[in-house]
Design an enzyme around this catalytic site. Sequence first.
Site, PDB file in Angstrom:
ATOM      1  CD  GLU A 193      -2.498  -1.131   2.808  1.00 22.32           C
ATOM      2  OE1 GLU A 193      -2.104  -0.270   3.615  1.00 22.32           O
ATOM      3  OE2 GLU A 193      -2.945  -2.173   3.116  1.00 22.32           O
ATOM      4  N   PRO A 194       1.775   1.262  -0.964  1.00 21.29           N
ATOM      5  CG  PRO A 194       3.047   1.413  -2.941  1.00 21.29           C
ATOM      6  CD  PRO A 194       2.084   0.330  -2.086  1.00 21.29           C
ATOM      7  NE  ARG A 202       6.001  10.064   3.417  1.00 18.94           N
ATOM      8  CZ  ARG A 202       5.246  11.021   4.150  1.00 18.94           C
ATOM      9  NH1 ARG A 202       5.543  12.311   3.970  1.00 18.94           N
ATOM     10  NH2 ARG A 202       4.690  10.603   5.017  1.00 18.94           N
ATOM     11  NE  ARG A 205       4.319  15.592   4.300  1.00 16.16           N
ATOM     12  CZ  ARG A 205       5.649  15.589   4.805  1.00 16.16           C
ATOM     13  NH1 ARG A 205       6.490  16.287   4.494  1.00 16.16           N
ATOM     14  NH2 ARG A 205       5.823  14.815   5.540  1.00 16.16           N
ATOM     15  CE1 TYR A 225       1.441  15.113   9.978  1.00 18.86           C
ATOM     16  CE2 TYR A 225       2.025  15.968   7.853  1.00 18.86           C
ATOM     17  CZ  TYR A 225       1.043  15.508   8.810  1.00 18.86           C
ATOM     18  OH  TYR A 225       0.102  14.823   8.440  1.00 18.86           O
ATOM     19  CB  CYS A 269      -4.033  35.369  10.003  1.00 21.76           C
ATOM     20  SG  CYS A 269      -4.411  36.489   8.354  1.00 21.76           S
ATOM     21  CD  GLU A 270      -3.370  29.438  12.191  1.00 22.55           C
ATOM     22  OE1 GLU A 270      -2.594  28.962  13.028  1.00 22.55           O
ATOM     23  OE2 GLU A 270      -4.745  29.139  12.148  1.00 22.55           O
ATOM     24  CE1 TYR A 304      -0.647  10.869   2.847  1.00 24.08           C
ATOM     25  CE2 TYR A 304       1.611  10.454   2.722  1.00 24.08           C
ATOM     26  CZ  TYR A 304       0.319   9.867   2.785  1.00 24.08           C
ATOM     27  OH  TYR A 304       0.315   8.703   2.873  1.00 24.08           O
TER      28      TYR A 304
HETATM   29  N1  LLP Z   1      -1.868   2.330   4.151  1.00 20.73           N
HETATM   30  C1  LLP Z   1      -2.442   2.621   5.511  1.00 20.73           C
HETATM   31  C2  LLP Z   1      -3.249   1.975   5.926  1.00 20.73           C
HETATM   32  C3  LLP Z   1      -2.173   4.160   5.726  1.00 20.73           C
HETATM   33  O1  LLP Z   1      -2.512   4.694   6.781  1.00 20.73           O
HETATM   34  C4  LLP Z   1      -1.135   4.925   4.799  1.00 20.73           C
HETATM   35  C5  LLP Z   1      -0.715   6.251   5.365  1.00 20.73           C
HETATM   36  C6  LLP Z   1      -0.475   4.248   3.663  1.00 20.73           C
HETATM   37  C7  LLP Z   1      -0.976   2.928   3.402  1.00 20.73           C
HETATM   38  C8  LLP Z   1       0.498   5.013   2.902  1.00 20.73           C
HETATM   39  O2  LLP Z   1       1.627   5.326   3.469  1.00 20.73           O
HETATM   40  P1  LLP Z   1       2.833   5.930   2.938  1.00 20.73           P
HETATM   41  O3  LLP Z   1       3.461   4.925   1.892  1.00 20.73           O
HETATM   42  O4  LLP Z   1       2.148   7.041   2.260  1.00 20.73           O
HETATM   43  O5  LLP Z   1       3.452   6.300   3.911  1.00 20.73           O
HETATM   44  N2  LLP Z   1       0.049  13.305   6.082  1.00 20.73           N
HETATM   45  C9  LLP Z   1       1.203  12.420   6.376  1.00 20.73           C
HETATM   46  C10 LLP Z   1       1.150  11.272   6.323  1.00 20.73           C
HETATM   47  C11 LLP Z   1       0.162  10.383   6.686  1.00 20.73           C
HETATM   48  C12 LLP Z   1       0.000   8.852   6.386  1.00 20.73           C
HETATM   49  C13 LLP Z   1      -1.044   8.051   6.557  1.00 20.73           C
HETATM   50  N3  LLP Z   1      -1.259   6.593   6.220  1.00 20.73           N
HETATM   51  C14 LLP Z   1       2.494  13.348   6.094  1.00 20.73           C
HETATM   52  O6  LLP Z   1       2.302  14.183   5.273  1.00 20.73           O
HETATM   53  O7  LLP Z   1       3.557  12.893   6.543  1.00 20.73           O
END
Ligand code: LLP
Length: 422
Positions: free
Chosen positions: A281-282, A284, A320, A324, A351-352, A379
């Site tokens: 499930e990639p 990012r 982001r 974070y 305005c923050e 994201y």
């Molecule tokens: N599968 C599930 C169940 C997830 O919750 C997520 C991400 C992914 C796959 C994908 O993960 P990735 O490969 O993208 O790391 N907004 C945050 C990241 C939140 C990720 C949430 N879940 C940021 O900008 O860093």
Amino acid sequence: MQLPGSPFFAYHNGVLCADGLPLPALARQHGTPLFVYSQNAMLAALAAYQRGLHGRDALVCYALKANSALAVLQTFARAGCGFDTVSGGEIQRALRAGAKPETIIFSGVGKTRSEMRMALEVGIGCFNVESMFELDMLNAVAVDMGVQAPISIRVNPDVDAKTHPYISTGLTSNKFGIAHTEALAAYQKAAALPGLRVIGIDCHIGSQITEVAPFLEATERLLDLVEQIEAAGIPLQHVDFGGGLGIDYHGDTPPAADTLLQQMLVRLDARGMGQRKIVLEPGRSLVGNAGVCVTEVIGLKPGAVKNFCIVDAAMNDLPRPAMYQAWHAIVPLQANAGAEASTYDVVGPVCESGDWIGCDRPLAVQAGDWLAVMSAGAYCMSMASNYNSRGRAAEVLVADGAAHLIAERETLADFTQRERTL
Ligand code: LLP
């Protein structure tokens, strides 16, 4: 100048280009803030996964929360991907982009009954169930509809992903998944429910993970469970290792997807599970370094303690850093020889005080110059908002050597459309 991440964003004759197309021309044509993505960069990132999975029964389910633009989804659907979704809206989006329903998996800690019903009606491939109550709820919905829901259980392996606490999901203290110590009992319960059909097992330990060790730890833990669950007479057709692989924002050195997979698959093979279907499930890592946000310098504001470079993109476009403390490289589209070099906090008009994009950045810029915020493919737009009544940015995808406008800039009429005055 060394740019992070992707060779698809590089300077040619001093001008920053997306896959060979000069960004200043796109900024002039479409205005700013403007997100520009490279389809080739996305496909190259996917190819690393495909190389790692070569010869295996596998499905890469792109986690569309990272970037859910329809044209981006279309790109991945055409390349043979399935989709990892976390809401009814994401399922509908994936379908609109041409996804085959059976390649859609549905994760999330709080699926509603109506989302479950819709997902069953369209025939998605798998529900990743995250709690005991969800087993009962999904069973009731499925029985009511006279169907069986294909499920895997998202197991929380209690592995430290060593990432930002807001994006770490695989620890016992997180809200996600069913504890690995309770997984067997959950599978026994699921197998006894008439509305459920157990087909797999799933985990996801966090995001922006740059080390191999947490993935291997989670793999071993998941495979231990596969053995236990199957020994209890419940066969599992697929193993879903989730997403989470990080990207290079600022000298980060995550493993390449194929190298990581090789190490994970050795462990599967060692346990005689190499033939099992693998799901990933990639998010990012497929899109993060395939996009930039182009923004214009509105003005410079020197101060006693800080110099501010105020730009037309803000935390509503690039949440982001505020959320974070994330670091994105900020570079000029082309050098400005007439500008004095200084150190700036690059901030937006919102305005923050939390509305910053990068702090203490050395830049030589003047009002009217364009900057690119790098690694903005994941994201950013998917988390963008209308805060301060700002319309969301336009988006361009460079594909087959041409720039395609894939989302128009949002207008006041667009974002007040649902509202009614008294
Ligand atoms: N599968 C599930 C169940 C997830 O919750 C997520 C991400 C992914 C796959 C994908 O993960 P990735 O490969 O993208 O790391 N907004 C945050 C990241 C939140 C990720 C949430 N879940 C940021 O900008 O860093």
